[in-house]
Design a protein around this motif. Structure first.
Motif, mmCIF file in Angstrom:
data_model
loop_
_atom_site.group_PDB
_atom_site.id
_atom_site.type_symbol
_atom_site.label_atom_id
_atom_site.label_comp_id
_atom_site.label_asym_id
_atom_site.label_seq_id
_atom_site.Cartn_x
_atom_site.Cartn_y
_atom_site.Cartn_z
ATOM 1 N N LYS A 1 -0.154 2.213 5.197
ATOM 2 C CA LYS A 1 -1.092 1.335 5.887
ATOM 3 C C LYS A 1 -1.475 1.944 7.228
ATOM 4 O O LYS A 1 -0.614 2.185 8.081
ATOM 5 C CB LYS A 1 -0.459 -0.044 6.101
ATOM 6 N N LYS B 1 -4.055 -3.503 -1.709
ATOM 7 C CA LYS B 1 -3.405 -4.801 -1.916
ATOM 8 C C LYS B 1 -3.646 -5.234 -3.365
ATOM 9 O O LYS B 1 -4.279 -6.252 -3.633
ATOM 10 C CB LYS B 1 -3.947 -5.856 -0.954
ATOM 11 N N PRO C 1 0.840 -1.204 0.000
ATOM 12 C CA PRO C 1 0.000 0.000 0.000
ATOM 13 C C PRO C 1 0.871 1.248 0.000
ATOM 14 O O PRO C 1 2.039 1.201 0.405
ATOM 15 C CB PRO C 1 -0.772 -0.128 1.323
ATOM 16 N N ASN D 1 -9.386 4.636 2.545
ATOM 17 C CA ASN D 1 -9.232 3.491 1.631
ATOM 18 C C ASN D 1 -9.715 3.799 0.211
ATOM 19 O O ASN D 1 -10.187 2.909 -0.504
ATOM 20 C CB ASN D 1 -9.955 2.254 2.163
ATOM 21 N N GLN E 1 -4.118 4.060 0.135
ATOM 22 C CA GLN E 1 -4.217 3.652 1.534
ATOM 23 C C GLN E 1 -4.728 2.214 1.656
ATOM 24 O O GLN E 1 -5.780 1.862 1.132
ATOM 25 C CB GLN E 1 -5.153 4.585 2.310
ATOM 26 N N ASN E 2 -3.963 1.384 2.365
ATOM 27 C CA ASN E 2 -4.328 -0.008 2.669
ATOM 28 C C ASN E 2 -4.595 -0.860 1.426
ATOM 29 O O ASN E 2 -5.274 -1.884 1.505
ATOM 30 C CB ASN E 2 -5.554 -0.064 3.592
#
Length: 288
Positions: A71, A175, A68, A163, A172-173
């Protein structure tokens, strides 16, 4: 008896001529030296981005997804992509010392606590030699300076959402897996250059993490930024515009496959925007 021969000294005119010749040679030599230095700095910057891009790619190969941009829960500070790839760019000792896997970035405070000495280390892999900015970023709580920022994507909003998927590979965050980059890893940017120049509002970045809320705003530009028309204008006036001090008036970008390309100012702005997206299906004709 032999007569002594005396060697005559330089006349004033001869001396002035010699001085003038030396001055001309220096004047010719200095620009050449500067060009060589800039060429070397440009090569080093390109190599930095190459190593960072390969670090991202190796992280994805090991973990199954790209790191990310940072995180963190909600609007809290969090470790950056630069720290998550640290073991892949020969910074494993620093990764372990900072406790990236267990420690909370910023000490659980919002904004983040002041940096420790380890968070202020001058890491050359995060610095473009052409940007002679200080080792500490005075605009970002005096954390260690970085000239490289994650490209979050071409989707922009008037406000930040937790997110928020901006269409790129790092936010942000996030994957994002390689199979989700349907435009192709060689056609999707991951990292771009940014300079430190407070006079024009350009604050570069930091390599440790996102520092959280300050002055009523969340400082995601510590580690990432989206790509709109303004920021896609290389060396443009926007505070977060991707930019450098390289000769050739342009900036380097690292792609998801580990390659690095130089984009000159004045090119097609839409090219930079669509290259920031992982699955927009846009066909881009590069303007180098």
């Amino acid at each position: 008896m032999k007569k002594r021969r005396f060697r005559s000294a330089f006349t004033l005119i001869e001396l002035l001529v010699v001085i003038a010749i030396i001055a001309i040679l220096i004047a010719l030599l200095v620009p050449a030296v500067q060009k060589v230095r800039e060429a070397a700095a440009k090569i080093q910057c390109e190599n930095n981005l190459k190593q960072l891009g390969l670090g991202l790619h190796n992280f994805a190969g090991t973990n199954g997804f790209f790191p990310p941009a940072y995180k963190a829960p909600g609007l809290q500070p969090g470790w950056s992509w630069g720290m998550y790839i640290a073991p892949y760019i020969e910074q494993d000792n620093l990764y372990r010392k900072l406790g990236i896997e267990t420690a909370i970035f910023g000490g659980g405070k919002n904004p983040a606590n002041p940096p420790t000495a380890d968070m202020q280390l001058p890491l050359s892999i995060f610095r473009c030699p052409s940007d002679t900015a200080p080792d500490l970023n005075s605009e970002r709580l005096f954390y260690g300076m970085s000239n490289y920022r994650a490209v979050s994507g071409p989707i922009t909003f008037p406000f930040f959402f937790v997110n928020q998927d901006m269409g790129g590979v790092m936010f942000q965050n996030s994957k994002i897996r390689i199979v989700q980059i349907t435009d192709g890893t060689s056609n999707t940017t991951a990292i771009g250059e940014c300079i430190f120049d407070p006079k024009t509002g350009k604050r570069a970045a930091i390599w440790t993490g996102m520092t959280g809320l300050r002055g009523g705003a969340i400082w995601i530009s510590d580690v990432m930024w989206w790509v709109d028309q303004a920021t896609a204008t290389i060396n443009g006036t926007a505070p977060q515009a991707f930019s450098s001090r390289h000769s050739g008036n342009g900036a380097f970008f690292a792609f998801c496959d580990g390659s690095v390309r130089f984009f000159r100012a004045g090119g097609n702005v839409d090219n930079i925007r669509w290259l920031a997206g992982r699955e927009d299906g846009k066909v881009v004709n590069y303007d180098f």
